[in-house]
Structure formats: structure tokens, C-alpha cells
Design an enzyme around this catalytic site. Sequence first.
Site, PDB file in Angstrom:
ATOM      1  N   CYS A   1      34.066  38.506  41.153  1.00 29.71           N
ATOM      2  CA  CYS A   1      33.050  38.863  42.152  1.00 29.71           C
ATOM      3  C   CYS A   1      32.149  37.647  42.331  1.00 29.71           C
ATOM      4  CB  CYS A   1      32.293  40.118  41.737  1.00 29.71           C
ATOM      5  SG  CYS A   1      31.486  40.025  40.125  1.00 29.71           S
TER       6      CYS A   1
ATOM      7  N   ARG B   1      30.347  43.007  38.671  1.00 33.51           N
ATOM      8  CA  ARG B   1      31.060  43.960  39.515  1.00 33.51           C
ATOM      9  C   ARG B   1      32.552  43.935  39.176  1.00 33.51           C
ATOM     10  NH1 ARG B   1      29.363  42.196  45.510  1.00 33.51           N
ATOM     11  NH2 ARG B   1      28.507  40.372  44.480  1.00 33.51           N
TER      12      ARG B   1
END
Lengths: 76, 288
Positions: B237, B242
Amino acid sequence: MRVEGFTERNLQLAGWEIVLTTYRLGDLYHCKADNAAPGATLARTSAPSKEEAEEKAIRRAEELLLRTKRRSASKP
Amino acid sequence: MGEYAHPEAIVSTDWVSQRLGEANVRIVEVDVDTRAWREGHLPGAITWDWQTQLCDTVRRDILPKEDFARLMSRSGIANDTTVILYGDNNNWFAAWAFWQLRLYGHPDARLMNGGRRKWLSEGRELTVDVVPVTPADYHPQCADFENRAFLPEVLAAVRMNSGSLVDVREPEEFSGEILAPPGLNETCQRGGHIPGARNIPWEAVCNPDGTFRSADELRALYAAHGIDGSATAICYCRIGERSSHTWFVLKYLLGFPKVKNYDGSWTEWGNLIGAPIELGPAQWEQGQ
């Protein structure tokens, strides 16, 4: 203390969608403003009233969002 | 939750509410916004700050082994403690903490499905009380990097067109239109994505209430992008949190055998001199 009045609502701010989350815990209302995607928190506020907590969060989120620049996604 | 490959890795809010205060269970809140815990947290929960406690604070790296051991010990976590992790943003940094616990071989770590948001939305109990913690003995294993991708491996995957790169950022980040999520600081010099990457934003794996979608739905989601577990999946990410969430999904919910989190992510790749970059939507998707 139990969480009361948990609400989420989406709104447009400075050209971006945000999610405003508000709830009450004890005597305080807590509010956070996240960008809708990916969901990162921009502002977190607390106040004796829901309106005040939300207003402060929106103001701070807007300041930050106005700094975001869109660029060309193709080679010039 | 029985349909997942490793259902033992997640627990429900109900499950947690019935185990508050149990001796061998430590509940840890890990938030993107570290102020959230102070606002109110699960009874008995402690907190870890991802910016100071889950990383090397000098060089860019995960927590060194000695510091990890110290953190566990100070948190009252022994090697046989069940660690329940939860946090804001549907567990972004809770997943980041889970990933590090696995790297250092902690056997029993679990994510609370839906994270902090689900607990709040259910009107459950929160407290601002800080519980005293009795330090525990902790002996971490050497870091196992089977679950971590470093830059040379990603470069090789691009060069040889091997492996499956999963970019979990938003389409506007992926295309290069923005350098960071709206409202956050730009921390890289270039926008775009790693050539060949698929774009499957992290939130695609969640239901509206923040819990994980069913295994069938998840399998179909990734299969539609050519990710089926047959090749090593490398998730990335912007800074790696994430993508640790997606790593968790592929590894523990779908049971794919080879899944790595590239925690250098775009803030490493997008700052490299000479690294290849694609702009616009995924070329792989357009060719389908």
C-alpha cells in the site's frame, strides 16, 4: 460507560467525500472525520454537544483536505 | 466464521465481550489515530502506538527483536498469552501488529472482527480506566521473513513477471492522481503503481459493518483479478499497514500458502531512483 448515539454520515468537503462518526460517552460527544476512501482519520474532536464536536472536526478536516493536490495520471 | 481457512485467527465482538478480564487473554488496541484509545477503550485493553512502539524508531524497519520482547513483557504478554488485537479503520494497524506478532512467532494472536468501529456501533462498554499490568517473561523467536517482502524480491518479481502484486490503495493513489490519501501528507516523490500490480483496495474485503466478507466472496474477489494462491502474492500500500490487512485476508481467511507484506510499499518504491512505474489504471486489468 456505554457508547450511546453512534452515528455515521457521509458528506462532501473540499471536493472529497468524508465520513463523520459521532457518539456520546459519558458527558462528552466524540467525533471523528475520516476520508471516505481509504478511511484515514483526519480529525478527532470532543465537546459537550454533538454540534460542537462535529463542527470542530469538519473544520479541521477541511483544512487538511484543501492541501491535497490532484495530478495528471498520465505521462505529460 | 468456520468457512475461513484459519477461523481461529479472528474472534467476534461477542466472543471478546465474554472474555474481558480473563487471565490469559490480553486485549490490545492499535489505532491509526493513537488518540482513540484515550477517548475510551474496551475494559482492560492496553494500547500500542504504531509510531513509537511497533517500529524501529531510528531506521525504517519493524520492531527489533529485543524491543519486541520488551514490548510483550511490559504488556504482560507471555509466550502462551492469547493476544486479541483490535483498532480503528477496521483493524488497519491491528493487522500490522498481528503481522509482527506472527513474524516473531507468537502462536496465539487474533483479530477482533470489525474492530473498534463495530464495538462502538453495538453500543458496548468503553472505559477510560488504565489497568495495571504485571510484566511477563517473553522469549520471541527469530524473525521469520516468510511473510515479509523486501525490495529486491519485489524488483525481481517485476523483472521476471512472477508473483502477484496486490496494490491495496485507492484507485486515485494507484493511478498516480494523488500521492497520498486525501488530507494526509505526501510522502513520496512520484505517483503511480508498480508495473503489473492489480488494484484491489483494502476495503473491498469488508462488509458495511467492517467485518470480513465470507470466504466465498473473498475468493471470488481475488480470483477476478487473477489472484488464486498459485503464485506468491505480494501485498503493498503506502506504508504497509493497509497491506497487512490484505495479507491477513489472503493468508488466514483464504489460506493461500505464499503471501507476503511488502511494508516498504509505495513510500519506498515511489522514492526510488530509477524504479519502473506505471501510471493510470492497471494495465493487467485493461488487457482482460
